[in-house]
Design a protein around this motif. Structure first.
Motif, mmCIF file in Angstrom:
data_model
loop_
_atom_site.group_PDB
_atom_site.id
_atom_site.type_symbol
_atom_site.label_atom_id
_atom_site.label_comp_id
_atom_site.label_asym_id
_atom_site.label_seq_id
_atom_site.Cartn_x
_atom_site.Cartn_y
_atom_site.Cartn_z
ATOM 1 N N SER A 116 0.664 -1.371 -0.076
ATOM 2 C CA SER A 116 -0.367 0.511 0.154
ATOM 3 C C SER A 116 0.760 1.463 0.011
ATOM 4 C CB SER A 116 -0.516 0.378 1.030
ATOM 5 O OG SER A 116 -0.817 -0.332 2.267
ATOM 6 N N SER A 117 1.934 1.273 0.202
ATOM 7 C CA SER A 117 3.190 2.495 -0.002
ATOM 8 C C SER A 117 4.474 1.817 -0.187
ATOM 9 C CB SER A 117 3.336 2.765 1.307
ATOM 10 O OG SER A 117 3.796 2.212 1.900
ATOM 11 N N ASP A 118 4.987 2.980 -0.965
ATOM 12 C CA ASP A 118 6.069 2.445 -1.198
ATOM 13 C C ASP A 118 7.790 1.871 -0.163
ATOM 14 O OD1 ASP A 118 5.886 3.824 -4.037
ATOM 15 O OD2 ASP A 118 7.223 5.099 -3.430
ATOM 16 N N GLY A 119 7.350 2.452 1.024
ATOM 17 C CA GLY A 119 7.863 1.849 1.667
ATOM 18 C C GLY A 119 7.587 0.579 2.391
ATOM 19 N N GLU A 120 6.639 -0.067 2.114
ATOM 20 C CA GLU A 120 5.736 -1.288 2.771
ATOM 21 C C GLU A 120 6.543 -1.970 1.255
ATOM 22 O OE1 GLU A 120 1.888 -3.579 3.887
ATOM 23 O OE2 GLU A 120 1.935 -2.507 2.088
ATOM 24 N N GLN A 121 6.563 -1.467 -0.071
ATOM 25 C CA GLN A 121 6.617 -2.268 -0.929
ATOM 26 C C GLN A 121 8.702 -2.533 -0.993
ATOM 27 O OE1 GLN A 121 7.231 -1.198 -5.144
ATOM 28 N NE2 GLN A 121 5.049 -2.613 -5.881
ATOM 29 N N LEU A 122 9.135 -1.692 -0.426
ATOM 30 C CA LEU A 122 10.288 -1.618 -0.441
ATOM 31 C C LEU A 122 10.887 -2.811 0.141
ATOM 32 C CD1 LEU A 122 13.773 -0.735 -0.818
ATOM 33 C CD2 LEU A 122 13.165 1.088 0.641
ATOM 34 N N TYR A 123 9.995 -2.660 1.641
ATOM 35 C CA TYR A 123 10.354 -4.037 2.878
ATOM 36 C C TYR A 123 10.044 -5.059 2.228
ATOM 37 C CZ TYR A 123 8.198 -6.787 6.730
ATOM 38 O OH TYR A 123 8.368 -7.516 8.247
ATOM 39 N N TYR A 124 9.300 -5.545 1.244
ATOM 40 C CA TYR A 124 8.464 -6.691 1.177
ATOM 41 C C TYR A 124 9.895 -7.213 -0.151
ATOM 42 C CZ TYR A 124 4.840 -7.590 3.682
ATOM 43 O OH TYR A 124 3.307 -7.446 4.487
ATOM 44 N N PHE A 125 10.306 -6.307 -0.787
ATOM 45 C CA PHE A 125 11.765 -6.198 -1.850
ATOM 46 C C PHE A 125 12.495 -6.683 -0.998
ATOM 47 C CE2 PHE A 125 14.422 -5.166 -4.996
ATOM 48 C CZ PHE A 125 14.345 -5.717 -5.804
ATOM 49 N N GLU A 126 13.099 -6.229 0.077
ATOM 50 C CA GLU A 126 14.180 -6.571 0.701
ATOM 51 C C GLU A 126 13.919 -8.375 1.313
ATOM 52 O OE1 GLU A 126 17.072 -5.535 1.396
ATOM 53 O OE2 GLU A 126 16.150 -3.331 0.341
ATOM 54 N N ILE A 127 12.765 -8.680 2.166
ATOM 55 C CA ILE A 127 12.735 -9.509 2.586
ATOM 56 C C ILE A 127 12.747 -10.913 1.205
ATOM 57 C CG2 ILE A 127 10.728 -11.594 3.058
ATOM 58 C CD1 ILE A 127 9.225 -8.942 4.654
ATOM 59 N N ILE A 128 12.324 -10.668 -0.653
ATOM 60 C CA ILE A 128 12.968 -10.770 -1.187
ATOM 61 C C ILE A 128 13.927 -11.372 -1.916
ATOM 62 C CG2 ILE A 128 12.312 -11.579 -4.534
ATOM 63 C CD1 ILE A 128 9.830 -10.250 -2.615
ATOM 64 N N LYS A 129 15.014 -10.299 -1.394
ATOM 65 C CA LYS A 129 16.301 -10.184 -1.716
ATOM 66 C C LYS A 129 17.040 -11.275 -0.553
ATOM 67 C CE LYS A 129 18.191 -5.997 -1.792
ATOM 68 N NZ LYS A 129 18.889 -5.200 -1.836
ATOM 69 N N SER A 130 16.435 -11.513 0.489
ATOM 70 C CA SER A 130 17.022 -12.107 2.062
ATOM 71 C C SER A 130 16.470 -13.569 1.265
ATOM 72 C CB SER A 130 16.158 -11.623 3.288
ATOM 73 O OG SER A 130 17.130 -12.093 4.442
ATOM 74 N N ALA A 131 15.488 -14.336 1.329
ATOM 75 C CA ALA A 131 15.923 -15.300 0.613
ATOM 76 C C ALA A 131 15.560 -16.026 -0.580
ATOM 77 C CB ALA A 131 14.216 -15.536 0.634
ATOM 78 N N ILE A 132 15.982 -15.182 -1.335
ATOM 79 C CA ILE A 132 16.460 -15.554 -2.857
ATOM 80 C C ILE A 132 17.519 -16.866 -2.904
ATOM 81 C CG2 ILE A 132 18.198 -13.536 -3.730
ATOM 82 C CD1 ILE A 132 15.502 -13.746 -5.730
ATOM 83 N N ASN A 133 18.022 -16.102 -1.900
ATOM 84 C CA ASN A 133 19.549 -17.178 -2.279
ATOM 85 C C ASN A 133 19.427 -18.782 -1.527
ATOM 86 O OD1 ASN A 133 21.358 -15.461 -4.057
ATOM 87 N ND2 ASN A 133 21.954 -14.255 -1.524
ATOM 88 N N ARG A 134 18.204 -18.816 -0.522
ATOM 89 C CA ARG A 134 17.980 -20.119 0.238
ATOM 90 C C ARG A 134 16.647 -21.250 -0.293
ATOM 91 N NH1 ARG A 134 17.040 -17.001 5.235
ATOM 92 N NH2 ARG A 134 17.609 -15.379 5.151
ATOM 93 N N VAL A 135 16.024 -20.658 -1.473
ATOM 94 C CA VAL A 135 15.171 -20.941 -2.193
ATOM 95 C C VAL A 135 15.690 -22.419 -3.120
ATOM 96 C CG1 VAL A 135 13.124 -19.583 -1.207
ATOM 97 C CG2 VAL A 135 14.216 -19.273 -3.655
ATOM 98 N N ASP A 136 14.768 -23.173 -3.416
ATOM 99 C CA ASP A 136 14.404 -23.716 -4.885
ATOM 100 C C ASP A 136 14.222 -23.549 -5.756
ATOM 101 O OD1 ASP A 136 15.371 -26.429 -6.495
ATOM 102 O OD2 ASP A 136 15.967 -27.521 -5.317
ATOM 103 N N PHE A 137 13.657 -22.794 -6.523
ATOM 104 C CA PHE A 137 13.155 -22.259 -7.819
ATOM 105 C C PHE A 137 12.590 -23.596 -8.701
ATOM 106 C CE2 PHE A 137 15.960 -18.746 -6.292
ATOM 107 C CZ PHE A 137 14.936 -17.603 -6.492
ATOM 108 N N ASP A 138 12.773 -24.198 -7.999
ATOM 109 C CA ASP A 138 12.137 -25.839 -9.281
ATOM 110 C C ASP A 138 11.486 -26.365 -8.180
ATOM 111 O OD1 ASP A 138 13.409 -25.118 -11.674
ATOM 112 O OD2 ASP A 138 15.581 -25.030 -10.630
ATOM 113 N N SER A 139 12.266 -26.752 -7.058
ATOM 114 C CA SER A 139 11.767 -28.033 -5.771
ATOM 115 C C SER A 139 9.883 -28.144 -6.262
ATOM 116 C CB SER A 139 12.266 -27.328 -4.510
ATOM 117 O OG SER A 139 11.524 -28.346 -3.972
ATOM 118 N N THR A 140 9.135 -29.068 -5.766
ATOM 119 C CA THR A 140 8.047 -28.715 -5.843
ATOM 120 C C THR A 140 7.459 -29.707 -4.318
ATOM 121 O OG1 THR A 140 7.785 -31.366 -6.565
ATOM 122 C CG2 THR A 140 7.382 -28.904 -8.300
#
Length: 241
Positions: free
Chosen positions: A170-194
């Motif tokens: 709902s705001s730029d600040g909130e979007q940046l927060y979630y983007f930081e979460i995604i950046k933090s997680a991205i090295n630790r998730v398996d994009f192909d695993s089901t």
């Protein structure tokens, strides 16, 4: 410590009753409203106080003399109390004391990011209070290497859950927060695993759509996800080098 949990439980009870009170008010059920008022007053009488702020003040005095320990039920109650204050906006009160306890627990590592604390066994890291003054503290949790991104959040992939939060910010600040979460997680998730799990105990396994498939599906209706896809692409390239 049990006394603190009882105090938090009573705050949550006041929330629930106040929420029902609004519901009954819309239905013009005066008898139910009076019953709600009586139940809330009974809690206040229990502590010889007049309002919820005074109840929180009792908590503030209590924690000055009690060592906060690693306790899943305490964290669950605390998170839900802070969550409700923002999510439902049923009561208007100062939750700074509650937030300070929360900060203390996170900053001192008195938690497990994978604890099941939600009503549907959602892990702690998916239930953190979405309050801008807690974003930096929450990131301590998201940067915790113990997070298991294979745990489902109420039947949904946890990483994709945060992608949707990013898209629906709902705001730029909130979007940046979630983007930081995604950046933090991205090295630790398996994009192909089901394979995903109901909880950290991994006794129940589910077959789900992979993160890559989910992102492709989301992109069809949400081109604004491009920034996330670019980030994923960069990480995948680095990983495959």
């Amino acid at each position: 410590m049990n006394d603190l949990k009882i105090l938090l439980n009573d705050i949550n009870k006041i929330y629930q009753i106040s929420y029902y009170k609004l519901y009954y008010k819309n239905l013009e059920q005066k008898d139910k409203i009076e019953e709600c008022n009586s139940n809330i007053q009974n809690i206040y009488n229990k502590y010889n106080i007049n309002n919820i702020n005074e109840l929180i003040s009792i908590i503030g005095e209590y924690v000055k003399n009690v060592e906060i320990i690693r306790d899943i039920e305490l964290v669950r109650l605390l998170v839900f109390t802070i969550l409700d204050s923002k999510k439902r906006k049923v009561l208007d009160y100062n939750d700074e004391i509650l937030k300070n306890i929360y900060k203390y627990i996170i900053e001192n590592g008195l938690y497990d990011p994978n604890w099941n604390i939600g009503v549907s066994s959602e892990p702690l890291f998916t239930m953190l209070p979405n309050s801008s003054d807690l974003y930096s503290v929450n990131m301590i949790v998201f940067n915790n290497e113990l997070i298991d991104w294979n745990i489902l959040n109420n039947g949904n992939d946890s990483f994709i859950y945060f992608v949707y939060n990013y898209l629906n910010s709902s705001s730029d600040g909130e979007q940046l927060y979630y983007f930081e979460i995604i950046k933090s997680a991205i090295n630790r998730v398996d994009f192909d695993s089901t394979k995903r799990y109901k909880s950290s105990q991994k006794k129940v396994c589910y077959e789900v759509m992979s993160i890559n498939q989910s992102l492709e599906k989301i992109y069809k209706n949400n081109p604004s996800i491009t920034s996330v896809l670019n980030l994923v692409s960069q990480k995948v390239k680095i990983k495959n080098k």
